[in-house]
Scaffold this motif. Structure first.
Motif, PDB file in Angstrom:
ATOM      1  N   HIS A 158       5.471  -5.310   4.161  1.00 15.28           N
ATOM      2  CA  HIS A 158       6.043  -4.642   5.333  1.00 15.28           C
ATOM      3  C   HIS A 158       5.732  -3.153   5.315  1.00 15.28           C
ATOM      4  O   HIS A 158       5.340  -2.581   6.347  1.00 15.28           O
ATOM      5  CB  HIS A 158       7.559  -4.849   5.381  1.00 15.28           C
ATOM      6  CG  HIS A 158       8.216  -4.045   6.466  1.00 15.28           C
ATOM      7  ND1 HIS A 158       8.093  -4.360   7.800  1.00 15.28           N
ATOM      8  CD2 HIS A 158       8.970  -2.899   6.410  1.00 15.28           C
ATOM      9  CE1 HIS A 158       8.744  -3.469   8.525  1.00 15.28           C
ATOM     10  NE2 HIS A 158       9.274  -2.575   7.705  1.00 15.28           N
ATOM     11  N   ILE A 159       5.892  -2.517   4.167  1.00 12.88           N
ATOM     12  CA  ILE A 159       5.604  -1.088   4.070  1.00 12.88           C
ATOM     13  C   ILE A 159       4.147  -0.815   4.433  1.00 12.88           C
ATOM     14  O   ILE A 159       3.837   0.129   5.170  1.00 12.88           O
ATOM     15  CB  ILE A 159       5.926  -0.570   2.654  1.00 12.88           C
ATOM     16  CG1 ILE A 159       7.440  -0.605   2.403  1.00 12.88           C
ATOM     17  CG2 ILE A 159       5.413   0.863   2.472  1.00 12.88           C
ATOM     18  CD1 ILE A 159       7.843  -0.238   0.990  1.00 12.88           C
ATOM     19  N   LYS A 160       3.232  -1.644   3.948  1.00 17.51           N
ATOM     20  CA  LYS A 160       1.817  -1.474   4.273  1.00 17.51           C
ATOM     21  C   LYS A 160       1.561  -1.611   5.769  1.00 17.51           C
ATOM     22  O   LYS A 160       0.694  -0.931   6.331  1.00 17.51           O
ATOM     23  CB  LYS A 160       0.975  -2.509   3.524  1.00 17.51           C
ATOM     24  CG  LYS A 160       0.867  -2.287   2.025  1.00 17.51           C
ATOM     25  CD  LYS A 160       0.043  -3.407   1.385  1.00 17.51           C
ATOM     26  CE  LYS A 160      -0.038  -3.253  -0.114  1.00 17.51           C
ATOM     27  NZ  LYS A 160      -0.796  -4.366  -0.740  1.00 17.51           N
ATOM     28  N   SER A 161       2.334  -2.496   6.413  1.00 14.52           N
ATOM     29  CA  SER A 161       2.109  -2.737   7.840  1.00 14.52           C
ATOM     30  C   SER A 161       2.593  -1.590   8.720  1.00 14.52           C
ATOM     31  O   SER A 161       2.048  -1.363   9.798  1.00 14.52           O
ATOM     32  CB  SER A 161       2.798  -4.044   8.268  1.00 14.52           C
ATOM     33  OG  SER A 161       4.207  -3.903   8.277  1.00 14.52           O
ATOM     34  N   VAL A 162       3.625  -0.865   8.285  1.00 13.52           N
ATOM     35  CA  VAL A 162       4.174   0.215   9.115  1.00 13.52           C
ATOM     36  C   VAL A 162       3.651   1.592   8.699  1.00 13.52           C
ATOM     37  O   VAL A 162       3.727   2.551   9.481  1.00 13.52           O
ATOM     38  CB  VAL A 162       5.721   0.217   9.093  1.00 13.52           C
ATOM     39  CG1 VAL A 162       6.260  -1.077   9.692  1.00 13.52           C
ATOM     40  CG2 VAL A 162       6.272   0.421   7.692  1.00 13.52           C
ATOM     41  N   VAL A 163       3.133   1.705   7.471  1.00 15.73           N
ATOM     42  CA  VAL A 163       2.599   2.983   6.993  1.00 15.73           C
ATOM     43  C   VAL A 163       1.195   2.744   6.454  1.00 15.73           C
ATOM     44  O   VAL A 163       1.022   2.375   5.284  1.00 15.73           O
ATOM     45  CB  VAL A 163       3.496   3.601   5.900  1.00 15.73           C
ATOM     46  CG1 VAL A 163       3.001   5.005   5.534  1.00 15.73           C
ATOM     47  CG2 VAL A 163       4.950   3.661   6.346  1.00 15.73           C
ATOM     48  N   ALA A 184       7.244  -2.061  -9.582  1.00 22.22           N
ATOM     49  CA  ALA A 184       6.497  -3.229  -9.123  1.00 22.22           C
ATOM     50  C   ALA A 184       5.970  -3.015  -7.710  1.00 22.22           C
ATOM     51  O   ALA A 184       4.822  -3.379  -7.390  1.00 22.22           O
ATOM     52  CB  ALA A 184       7.387  -4.471  -9.172  1.00 22.22           C
ATOM     53  N   ILE A 185       6.790  -2.409  -6.855  1.00 18.13           N
ATOM     54  CA  ILE A 185       6.354  -2.138  -5.482  1.00 18.13           C
ATOM     55  C   ILE A 185       5.327  -1.018  -5.461  1.00 18.13           C
ATOM     56  O   ILE A 185       4.342  -1.069  -4.704  1.00 18.13           O
ATOM     57  CB  ILE A 185       7.574  -1.801  -4.601  1.00 18.13           C
ATOM     58  CG1 ILE A 185       8.456  -3.051  -4.459  1.00 18.13           C
ATOM     59  CG2 ILE A 185       7.135  -1.286  -3.233  1.00 18.13           C
ATOM     60  CD1 ILE A 185       9.719  -2.839  -3.667  1.00 18.13           C
ATOM     61  N   ALA A 186       5.522  -0.006  -6.306  1.00 18.75           N
ATOM     62  CA  ALA A 186       4.558   1.098  -6.371  1.00 18.75           C
ATOM     63  C   ALA A 186       3.180   0.596  -6.779  1.00 18.75           C
ATOM     64  O   ALA A 186       2.152   1.053  -6.256  1.00 18.75           O
ATOM     65  CB  ALA A 186       5.050   2.167  -7.347  1.00 18.75           C
ATOM     66  N   ARG A 187       3.135  -0.363  -7.700  1.00 18.84           N
ATOM     67  CA  ARG A 187       1.847  -0.923  -8.123  1.00 18.84           C
ATOM     68  C   ARG A 187       1.174  -1.662  -6.979  1.00 18.84           C
ATOM     69  O   ARG A 187      -0.045  -1.567  -6.800  1.00 18.84           O
ATOM     70  CB  ARG A 187       2.037  -1.861  -9.320  1.00 18.84           C
ATOM     71  CG  ARG A 187       2.313  -1.145 -10.631  1.00 18.84           C
ATOM     72  CD  ARG A 187       2.112  -2.083 -11.808  1.00 18.84           C
ATOM     73  NE  ARG A 187       2.992  -3.239 -11.748  1.00 18.84           N
ATOM     74  CZ  ARG A 187       4.218  -3.274 -12.254  1.00 18.84           C
ATOM     75  NH1 ARG A 187       4.715  -2.190 -12.841  1.00 18.84           N
ATOM     76  NH2 ARG A 187       4.959  -4.372 -12.176  1.00 18.84           N
ATOM     77  N   ARG A 188       1.950  -2.408  -6.198  1.00 17.99           N
ATOM     78  CA  ARG A 188       1.373  -3.140  -5.079  1.00 17.99           C
ATOM     79  C   ARG A 188       0.863  -2.193  -3.986  1.00 17.99           C
ATOM     80  O   ARG A 188      -0.098  -2.510  -3.280  1.00 17.99           O
ATOM     81  CB  ARG A 188       2.404  -4.106  -4.494  1.00 17.99           C
ATOM     82  CG  ARG A 188       2.684  -5.304  -5.398  1.00 17.99           C
ATOM     83  CD  ARG A 188       3.603  -6.306  -4.735  1.00 17.99           C
ATOM     84  NE  ARG A 188       3.761  -7.488  -5.582  1.00 17.99           N
ATOM     85  CZ  ARG A 188       2.952  -8.532  -5.576  1.00 17.99           C
ATOM     86  NH1 ARG A 188       1.919  -8.545  -4.751  1.00 17.99           N
ATOM     87  NH2 ARG A 188       3.151  -9.563  -6.361  1.00 17.99           N
ATOM     88  N   LEU A 189       1.529  -1.053  -3.841  1.00 21.91           N
ATOM     89  CA  LEU A 189       1.116  -0.080  -2.823  1.00 21.91           C
ATOM     90  C   LEU A 189       0.079   0.897  -3.362  1.00 21.91           C
ATOM     91  O   LEU A 189      -0.536   1.633  -2.586  1.00 21.91           O
ATOM     92  CB  LEU A 189       2.332   0.719  -2.330  1.00 21.91           C
ATOM     93  CG  LEU A 189       3.472  -0.056  -1.667  1.00 21.91           C
ATOM     94  CD1 LEU A 189       4.601   0.899  -1.295  1.00 21.91           C
ATOM     95  CD2 LEU A 189       2.975  -0.789  -0.427  1.00 21.91           C
ATOM     96  N   ASP A 190      -0.097   0.910  -4.689  1.00 23.56           N
ATOM     97  CA  ASP A 190      -0.925   1.911  -5.353  1.00 23.56           C
ATOM     98  C   ASP A 190      -0.406   3.311  -5.039  1.00 23.56           C
ATOM     99  O   ASP A 190      -1.163   4.259  -4.806  1.00 23.56           O
ATOM    100  CB  ASP A 190      -2.389   1.783  -4.922  1.00 23.56           C
ATOM    101  CG  ASP A 190      -3.322   2.558  -5.844  1.00 23.56           C
ATOM    102  OD1 ASP A 190      -2.947   2.784  -7.007  1.00 23.56           O
ATOM    103  OD2 ASP A 190      -4.425   2.951  -5.391  1.00 23.56           O
ATOM    104  N   ALA A 191       0.934   3.428  -5.017  1.00 25.36           N
ATOM    105  CA  ALA A 191       1.604   4.681  -4.667  1.00 25.36           C
ATOM    106  C   ALA A 191       2.235   5.326  -5.894  1.00 25.36           C
ATOM    107  O   ALA A 191       2.249   4.746  -6.994  1.00 25.36           O
ATOM    108  CB  ALA A 191       2.675   4.412  -3.612  1.00 25.36           C
ATOM    109  N   GLY A 192       2.776   6.532  -5.695  1.00 22.85           N
ATOM    110  CA  GLY A 192       3.454   7.232  -6.768  1.00 22.85           C
ATOM    111  C   GLY A 192       4.839   6.647  -7.021  1.00 22.85           C
ATOM    112  O   GLY A 192       5.321   5.787  -6.277  1.00 22.85           O
ATOM    113  N   LEU A 193       5.495   7.141  -8.060  1.00 24.30           N
ATOM    114  CA  LEU A 193       6.803   6.624  -8.453  1.00 24.30           C
ATOM    115  C   LEU A 193       7.722   7.777  -8.835  1.00 24.30           C
ATOM    116  O   LEU A 193       7.303   8.732  -9.489  1.00 24.30           O
ATOM    117  CB  LEU A 193       6.667   5.662  -9.638  1.00 24.30           C
ATOM    118  CG  LEU A 193       7.941   5.034 -10.202  1.00 24.30           C
ATOM    119  CD1 LEU A 193       8.584   4.117  -9.172  1.00 24.30           C
ATOM    120  CD2 LEU A 193       7.626   4.243 -11.478  1.00 24.30           C
TER     121      LEU A 193
END
Length: 320
Positions: A158-163, A184-193
């Motif tokens: 969902h986060i990927k779809s809206v951002v 776990a979510i940061a890894r899927r988004l390849d985002a910071g933590l």
């Protein structure tokens, strides 16, 4: 359409019939027929309207308001199914609210998470299916097989779809205990933590003391297991904004939204607050949030878990 041997039957208590119906739609089967009545003395009675003999039965029931009635209804349904010669009964509890009571942190209190687990087993449940326990160690309170699903994939997608540029943002854990989930979510988004160091001063009061990580000028994604009164959420959002965060998005598994939660969210500087449909959010609460509340469906995930349990396939593959 599934080919069942033994037959697969899915029933629902009164707490979240909408989710149960969505699960059955995903499975391609009708929702089983049952009735629950309350007598004048406040006692409940449940009855099934079809044969359960030698069937693989799944009963969907979230522990939502009124929680005690929800629990009692589920216990009666499990007992009635076993008495009706069901081959196996799986309690499907998308939201296990008593997971918060996982230890004896005060004198003379009950570890209610364990007690309710004992009650479910005593009523005849052969298996337990749930999602995002507040305290993962509650899994160990059960002596029957437990399948503990996660909403990580649903929330991340969902986060990927809206951002679109979510990988440039930061996933923020509201406290140190949520770092594993946020990671776990940061890894899927390849985002910071990042995470917040906080201190709970009462059951409804939380004080955020510091934000560990860099959020300045970045989109921030606050993730948690649930929102009740939204006290922790307010502290987290305000601190993120004070530290220079750009847009703030919130995503949790269980949107309980009790007390002043909706009003707090309505006045909060966030783009949206998402929760999955493990808890049924009334239309009035969604409207009262000025459109900030959104719901994500986990029915496909539960349907696949039920299908895999029924056929003997691995449930762990759903985390891949």
């Amino acid at each position: 359409m599934l080919t069942n041997n033994p037959p697969l039957l899915v029933f629902s208590g009164q707490s979240n019939c909408t989710l149960a119906e969505e699960i059955c739609t995903e499975l391609g089967i009708p929702l089983g027929k049952s009735q629950t009545e309350k007598f004048s003395n406040d006692n409940l009675v449940v009855r099934f309207s079809e044969s359960l003999r030698e069937a693989d039965v799944f009963i969907v029931q979230s522990f939502t308001t009124p929680v005690s009635d929800s629990i009692m209804e589920l216990l009666l349904m499990i007992d009635a199914a076993k008495s009706a010669s069901a081959a196996r009964v799986t309690a499907v509890v998308p939201y296990y609210s008593y997971a918060r009571s996982d230890k004896k942190d005060e004198p003379r209190i009950s570890i209610a998470g364990r007690l309710v687990a004992d009650l479910l087993q005593a009523s005849g449940a052969d298996r337990f299916l749930t999602m995002t326990l507040h305290s993962p160690q509650v899994h160990g309170f059960f002596k029957i097989p437990v399948d503990h699903l996660s909403a990580t994939v649903v929330i991340s997608n969902h986060i990927k779809s809206v951002v679109p540029n979510a990988h440039e943002g930061v996933v923020l854990a509201p406290d140190a205990g949520d770092i594993k989930r946020a990671s776990a979510i940061a890894r899927r988004l390849d985002a910071g933590l990042a995470f917040i160091d906080k201190r709970r001063t009462s059951d409804t009061t939380v004080n955020a003391r510091a934000l560990i990580g860099d959020v300045r000028g970045k989109n921030v994604f606050i993730v948690d297991d649930e929102i009740a009164t939204a006290g922790s959420l307010v502290e987290a959002v305000n601190l993120a904004k004070e530290m220079g965060a750009a847009d703030v998005y919130v995503a949790v598994t269980h949107g309980v939204y009790t007390g002043p939660a909706v009003e707090r969210i309505r006045d909060l500087d966030v783009v949206e607050v998402c929760s999955t449909n493990t808890v049924l959010v009334p239309k009035g609460k969604i409207e009262g949030s000025n459109g900030k509340l959104r719901t994500l469906s986990v029915a496909p995930l539960f349907a696949q878990a039920i299908r895999n349990i029924h056929t003997g396939a691995s449930v762990s593959t759903l985390f891949e």
